[in-house]
Design a protein around this motif. Structure first.
Motif, PDB file in Angstrom:
ATOM      1  N   ALA A 297       0.803  -1.225   0.000  1.00  0.00           N
ATOM      2  CA  ALA A 297       0.000   0.000   0.000  1.00  0.00           C
ATOM      3  C   ALA A 297       0.832   1.268   0.000  1.00  0.00           C
ATOM      4  O   ALA A 297       0.296   2.356   0.151  1.00  0.00           O
ATOM      5  N   ASN A 298       2.162   1.144  -0.192  1.00  0.00           N
ATOM      6  CA  ASN A 298       3.034   2.324  -0.132  1.00  0.00           C
ATOM      7  C   ASN A 298       2.854   3.097   1.175  1.00  0.00           C
ATOM      8  O   ASN A 298       2.877   4.332   1.188  1.00  0.00           O
ATOM      9  N   ALA A 299       2.668   2.374   2.269  1.00  0.00           N
ATOM     10  CA  ALA A 299       2.556   3.036   3.572  1.00  0.00           C
ATOM     11  C   ALA A 299       3.879   3.701   3.915  1.00  0.00           C
ATOM     12  O   ALA A 299       4.968   3.182   3.633  1.00  0.00           O
ATOM     13  N   LEU A 300       3.776   4.860   4.552  1.00  0.00           N
ATOM     14  CA  LEU A 300       4.956   5.681   4.822  1.00  0.00           C
ATOM     15  C   LEU A 300       5.611   5.287   6.138  1.00  0.00           C
ATOM     16  O   LEU A 300       5.132   5.613   7.211  1.00  0.00           O
ATOM     17  N   SER A 301       6.726   4.599   6.033  1.00  0.00           N
ATOM     18  CA  SER A 301       7.563   4.324   7.200  1.00  0.00           C
ATOM     19  C   SER A 301       8.611   5.422   7.315  1.00  0.00           C
ATOM     20  O   SER A 301       8.780   6.242   6.409  1.00  0.00           O
TER      21      SER A 301
ATOM     22  N   VAL B 223       8.085  14.091 -10.989  1.00  0.00           N
ATOM     23  CA  VAL B 223       6.764  13.462 -10.927  1.00  0.00           C
ATOM     24  C   VAL B 223       6.801  12.474  -9.773  1.00  0.00           C
ATOM     25  O   VAL B 223       7.651  11.577  -9.745  1.00  0.00           O
ATOM     26  N   LEU B 224       5.919  12.661  -8.814  1.00  0.00           N
ATOM     27  CA  LEU B 224       5.823  11.755  -7.672  1.00  0.00           C
ATOM     28  C   LEU B 224       4.673  10.793  -7.926  1.00  0.00           C
ATOM     29  O   LEU B 224       3.515  11.211  -7.997  1.00  0.00           O
ATOM     30  N   SER B 225       4.979   9.505  -8.092  1.00  0.00           N
ATOM     31  CA  SER B 225       3.963   8.520  -8.454  1.00  0.00           C
ATOM     32  C   SER B 225       3.939   7.375  -7.456  1.00  0.00           C
ATOM     33  O   SER B 225       4.764   7.302  -6.538  1.00  0.00           O
ATOM     34  N   GLY B 226       2.970   6.478  -7.642  1.00  0.00           N
ATOM     35  CA  GLY B 226       2.843   5.309  -6.771  1.00  0.00           C
ATOM     36  C   GLY B 226       2.635   4.048  -7.577  1.00  0.00           C
ATOM     37  O   GLY B 226       2.873   4.014  -8.789  1.00  0.00           O
ATOM     38  N   LEU B 227       2.166   3.011  -6.912  1.00  0.00           N
ATOM     39  CA  LEU B 227       1.872   1.750  -7.570  1.00  0.00           C
ATOM     40  C   LEU B 227       0.498   1.815  -8.217  1.00  0.00           C
ATOM     41  O   LEU B 227      -0.362   2.589  -7.803  1.00  0.00           O
ATOM     42  N   PRO B 228       0.228   0.999  -9.233  1.00  0.00           N
ATOM     43  CA  PRO B 228      -1.102   0.991  -9.842  1.00  0.00           C
ATOM     44  C   PRO B 228      -2.170   0.658  -8.799  1.00  0.00           C
ATOM     45  O   PRO B 228      -2.114  -0.372  -8.134  1.00  0.00           O
ATOM     46  N   GLY B 229      -3.115   1.571  -8.631  1.00  0.00           N
ATOM     47  CA  GLY B 229      -4.185   1.375  -7.658  1.00  0.00           C
ATOM     48  C   GLY B 229      -3.854   1.822  -6.252  1.00  0.00           C
ATOM     49  O   GLY B 229      -4.747   1.931  -5.409  1.00  0.00           O
ATOM     50  N   LYS B 230      -2.593   2.087  -5.974  1.00  0.00           N
ATOM     51  CA  LYS B 230      -2.163   2.487  -4.633  1.00  0.00           C
ATOM     52  C   LYS B 230      -1.113   3.584  -4.745  1.00  0.00           C
ATOM     53  O   LYS B 230       0.048   3.310  -5.024  1.00  0.00           O
ATOM     54  N   PHE B 231      -1.545   4.827  -4.539  1.00  0.00           N
ATOM     55  CA  PHE B 231      -0.551   5.903  -4.462  1.00  0.00           C
ATOM     56  C   PHE B 231       0.148   5.822  -3.115  1.00  0.00           C
ATOM     57  O   PHE B 231       1.331   5.564  -3.030  1.00  0.00           O
ATOM     58  N   SER B 232      -0.605   5.998  -2.030  1.00  0.00           N
ATOM     59  CA  SER B 232      -0.074   5.777  -0.681  1.00  0.00           C
ATOM     60  C   SER B 232      -1.218   5.742   0.318  1.00  0.00           C
ATOM     61  O   SER B 232      -2.133   6.568   0.246  1.00  0.00           O
ATOM     62  N   ALA B 233      -1.131   4.807   1.252  1.00  0.00           N
ATOM     63  CA  ALA B 233      -2.136   4.686   2.315  1.00  0.00           C
ATOM     64  C   ALA B 233      -1.793   5.541   3.525  1.00  0.00           C
ATOM     65  O   ALA B 233      -2.439   5.427   4.567  1.00  0.00           O
ATOM     66  N   GLY B 234      -0.777   6.397   3.408  1.00  0.00           N
ATOM     67  CA  GLY B 234      -0.403   7.242   4.535  1.00  0.00           C
ATOM     68  C   GLY B 234       0.565   6.544   5.466  1.00  0.00           C
ATOM     69  O   GLY B 234       1.225   5.565   5.100  1.00  0.00           O
ATOM     70  N   LEU B 235       0.673   7.058   6.671  1.00  0.00           N
ATOM     71  CA  LEU B 235       1.619   6.493   7.636  1.00  0.00           C
ATOM     72  C   LEU B 235       1.350   5.020   7.890  1.00  0.00           C
ATOM     73  O   LEU B 235       0.185   4.578   7.916  1.00  0.00           O
TER      74      LEU B 235
END
Length: 267
Positions: free
Chosen positions: A35-39, A62-74
């Motif tokens: 989920a690209n959670a921010l550690s 360009v700041l990007s994420g995974l397909p379907g998941k940019f980031s779920a936050g902390l």
């Protein structure tokens, strides 16, 4: 197109930022599944990448994420295992990352490739432009839903972007909204098909870079002076309040229930 990977080890996983160079436009792709959670490690690595990219020749990011998941936050499950000192460090480094985004000497586009909740919405607030994928994604600052007051500098960034009324509506209610609604209220600037998000972000960047360089840069600094001003103060007292709120009985109880619910969904 040149692709390289920046690894960063922690106890639980290999945290990476994929760096993809589209000519003068550099894409920094968050790549911490699922989920690209921010550690802490990812926050620090992203800050370093944002700060070092201009020195390495990038003229826009360009700041990007995974397909379907940019980031779920902390990364709440991980953070619940940390002590007071470590939590204070997380918040300090997150503020430093936001400062790096706000004060970047080159433009930054947030290419929101899917769900962007809490911290996943916070990062785009401090970018120059925001492009989100069409789809059944959720965007918003739901900190209140998990028992955390929205930190003042984040609320200020939200209010700057969408105005006081909409900022109050979203933040106080901890609302998560669709990409289309986010576009209507100005939380994002464009809504495009998911397979066009990165290309559109790169094209927007190239359009800006095609303008007379000095005039564009000087006007951009003027336009973002109020955003830079948010970080021209000493945040010690604010950071202390923000870190303390993490340890409130309400927040701890709500966060633990959230983690239990997430664990149950995986079974």
């Amino acid at each position: 197109m040149l692709v390289r990977i920046i690894p960063c080890d922690d106890r639980h996983s290999l945290i990476m930022i994929r760096t993809i160079d589209h000519g003068a436009v550099r894409e920094l792709q968050l790549n911490r599944p699922p989920a690209n959670a921010l550690s802490l490690e990812l926050i620090v690595a992203l800050k370093r990448a944002v700060e070092s990219s201009p020195q390495e020749g990038a003229r826009s990011l360009v700041l990007s994420g995974l397909p379907g998941k940019f980031s779920a936050g902390l990364d709440v499950p991980q953070l619940l295992t940390l002590d007071h000192g470590a939590i204070a460090t997380i918040w300090r480094e997150l503020y430093a990352l936001l400062r790096a985004l706000a004060l970047s000497p080159i433009p930054i586009v947030a290419a929101i490739t899917g769900h962007a909740t809490a911290g996943g919405t916070v990062l785009p607030l401090f970018c120059d432009w925001r492009i989100v994928a069409q789809g059944d994604w959720k965007i918003g600052l739901n900190e209140v839903q998990v028992g955390l007051p929205l930190p003042p500098v984040i609320f200020a960034g939200l209010r700057r972007l969408i105005g006081p009324h909409q900022a109050e509506r979203l933040a106080v209610g901890g609302r998560l909204i669709s990409p289309d609604e986010a576009g209507r209220i100005g939380l994002v600037d464009e809504v495009v098909p998911i397979d066009q998000v990165i290309a559109r972000a790169v094209d927007w960047s190239r359009g800006l870079l095609a303008l007379p360089v000095d005039a564009m840069a000087a006007t951009r600094r003027q336009a973002r002076a109020d955003l830079a001003e948010l970080f021209a103060t000493d945040f010690e007292s604010e950071l202390e309040r923000v870190a303390t709120s993490w340890w409130s009985a309400e927040a701890q109880t709500t966060l633990k229930v959230l983690v239990q619910r997430l664990a149950a969904k995986k079974k």
